[in-house]
Design an enzyme around this catalytic site. Structure first.
Site, PDB file in Angstrom:
ATOM      1  N   CYS A  13       0.737  -1.241   0.030  1.00 44.49           N
ATOM      2  CA  CYS A  13      -0.092  -0.072   0.164  1.00 44.49           C
ATOM      3  C   CYS A  13       0.879   1.172   0.015  1.00 44.49           C
ATOM      4  O   CYS A  13       2.170   1.188  -0.245  1.00 44.49           O
ATOM      5  CB  CYS A  13      -1.035  -0.198   1.191  1.00 44.49           C
ATOM      6  N   CYS A  85      -4.946  -0.946  -2.239  1.00 49.09           N
ATOM      7  CA  CYS A  85      -5.243   0.396  -2.474  1.00 49.09           C
ATOM      8  C   CYS A  85      -6.632   0.424  -2.845  1.00 49.09           C
ATOM      9  O   CYS A  85      -7.073  -0.550  -3.564  1.00 49.09           O
ATOM     10  CB  CYS A  85      -4.356   1.063  -3.481  1.00 49.09           C
ATOM     11  N   CYS A  90      -1.999   2.860  -6.464  1.00 52.16           N
ATOM     12  CA  CYS A  90      -1.390   1.963  -5.840  1.00 52.16           C
ATOM     13  C   CYS A  90       0.010   1.630  -6.349  1.00 52.16           C
ATOM     14  O   CYS A  90       0.365   2.085  -7.439  1.00 52.16           O
ATOM     15  CB  CYS A  90      -1.903   0.443  -6.338  1.00 52.16           C
TER      16      CYS A  90
END
Length: 142
Positions: A13, A85, A90
């Site tokens: 993330c 994400c 991302c």
């Protein structure tokens, strides 16, 4: 289930502070020594104390985990990459690993001045969604 059995998984993330850290801890608890589990982010910060707290509620200890940059991960050491994400961009990960995307809202993106219990509830939702999605993964036989 994931399409290919794996021996190493990387959870990605942005900040590597909540979702990917919880995923790392849950996967370690679930898969044990049979799978190499890592997490990282494009802009690592620090592990959220709220993530630590909601994981402790499940008896999962995140001691020793710290935020790491994706650039520190050797692509050859990863069989499976899971991005976590939702609305943010991302992280990219170069390499031949199989990729999965689990769009999970960032629990830390809420205004931290909201009531403590409401803030923790966001982290619990993310934790529980990650835990449920781990059922989709098929580790390689030891």
């Amino acid at each position: 289930m994931s399409t290919t059995p794996f021996r190493s998984v990387l959870f990605l993330c942005v900040a590597n502070s909540a979702r990917s850290q919880m995923a790392e801890a849950l996967a370690r608890a679930r898969f044990g020594e049979h799978v190499r589990v890592q997490s990282a982010g494009t802009r690592p910060s620090q592990v959220s104390p709220h993530a630590i707290a909601v994981m402790a509620e499940r008896g999962v200890d995140m001691a020793g985990q710290h935020s790491k940059a994706v650039s520190t991960i050797d692509p050859a050491s990863v069989d499976l990459v899971v991005t976590l994400c939702a609305e943010e961009v991302c992280p990219l990960f170069l390499g031949a690993a199989t990729r999965l995307h689990w769009p999970i809202d960032d629990p830390a993106s809420a205004d931290p001045s909201i009531a403590s219990e409401a803030f923790l509830a966001r982290f619990r939702r993310a934790r529980d969604e990650i835990d449920a999605r781990l059922n989709e993964l098929t580790p390689a036989d030891p």
